[in-house]
Design an enzyme around this catalytic site. Sequence first.
Site, mmCIF file in Angstrom:
data_model
loop_
_atom_site.group_PDB
_atom_site.id
_atom_site.type_symbol
_atom_site.label_atom_id
_atom_site.label_comp_id
_atom_site.label_asym_id
_atom_site.label_seq_id
_atom_site.Cartn_x
_atom_site.Cartn_y
_atom_site.Cartn_z
ATOM 1 N N MET A 236 10.803 15.473 -5.922
ATOM 2 C CA MET A 236 10.602 15.147 -4.518
ATOM 3 C C MET A 236 11.518 14.018 -4.045
ATOM 4 O O MET A 236 12.054 14.041 -2.935
ATOM 5 C CB MET A 236 9.134 14.756 -4.340
ATOM 6 C CG MET A 236 8.605 14.916 -2.976
ATOM 7 S SD MET A 236 8.816 16.581 -2.359
ATOM 8 C CE MET A 236 8.550 16.219 -0.663
ATOM 9 N N CYS A 237 11.690 13.005 -4.923
ATOM 10 C CA CYS A 237 12.521 11.866 -4.531
ATOM 11 C C CYS A 237 13.952 12.310 -4.242
ATOM 12 O O CYS A 237 14.577 11.875 -3.287
ATOM 13 C CB CYS A 237 12.540 10.797 -5.623
ATOM 14 S SG CYS A 237 11.044 9.821 -5.622
#
Length: 440
Positions: A236-237
């Site tokens: 996600m990052c």
Amino acid sequence: MADGGEPEKKRRRVEELAEKMAVDGGHGENTRDWDGRWNHVRKFLERSGPFTHPDFEPSTESLQFLLETCKILVIGAGGLGCELLKNLALSGFRQIHVIDMDTIDVSNLNRQFLFRPKDVGQPKADVAAEFINRRIPGCNVVPYFKKIQDFDESFYRQFHIIVCGLDSIIARRWMNGMLMSLLIYEDGVLDPSSIIPLIDGGTEGFKGNARVVLPGMTACIDCTLELYPPQINFPMCTIASMPRLPEHCIEYVRVLQWPKEKPFGAHLSKPYSICLFFLSGVVKRIIPAVASTNAVIAGMLQEKQFSASFSSAYVPLNNYLVFNDVDGLYTYTFEADRKENCMACSQVPQDLKFASSAKLQDILRYLTENASLQMKSPAITATMDGKNKTLYLQTIASIEERTRPNLCKTLKELGLTDGQELAVADVTTPQTMLFKLHFI
Ligand SMILES: [Zn+2]
């Protein structure tokens, strides 16, 4: 070509003729059970043979059970589902329910033979049920144009057997989890009457498999999760802060921007959103479909279903069959083992071992990437100071945004302690999974 054209007329004549033959059974009258209608099934149920179970006693009552009582749920009315419904109905099963959340697309028509061009856009379950009921006298297929998640335990409990012809691992795992939740244990001993057999099939191009799961007794879907190819997930990052591959950008749009902006309504399934094959490959993870593989696997499922319905009549499949005709023809049957600490069927609490300096992102990655967990969008909550605290939730955009900063915090910074219980909800199971955090 609205009305006319020779090919169209010819097609109609053939359809009319076929319909007439089916309904009157070739006897010229519309009787439900004409002479010899069930001879083919009787051969299996009313005499013994080299492959029958040692305890088998041929009986005329089995046919009545098949015709009147046995209640089957078919999940999926697509490639496998059409074949399955046809097989079941022609073998005499009459109480058939079918769930499918999809509508008919023109690209389905080459293999999903219960559908016609006029049906495009209609729900698959409704059209398939209507077709079977019209063509096979006495058969009562009940359709549900819904998701499997729309039904609860009391619905699933009414069936003798569930047959899955799905193209989704998530849905398969959810169904598996549902059947596990129906099991009744008394003093740790499984009540056999609470077991509903799951017959599961899958195809991919020229390969396929068929398996029998006796929940709580034999290997379940999650026990053998490692057999499925790992799904590629992007952290996600990376997606949020530094998308650098084309795939990242597509995921960025799909996961973060789409839910917020909903440019074409809620769904990302319409053709105008997918114009490049590459893009559709990433977003929908398309699997090629081959009609002959569906037919073979559905035939196997039907046979497994039949033997599971009359468990005293046959030695059931034990328990996993693979089929491959990419080059020549190959089938192989093996007994998949139960996994001692299976998340779905073992009743063993799951441990999470992490350093206190690990970040929540690491746990999330573990839950999605670990071969035996393979969660999709886990929501993690913890009970802290008597309050439920959502640490991360991905499926609702506003909560995702609010909890996203937690991903980069360490477990210690989040106030989690050694022995802390974490509740994890995910689309792969109807139940909330409990994990125990151990600091290392
Ligand atoms: Zn299991």
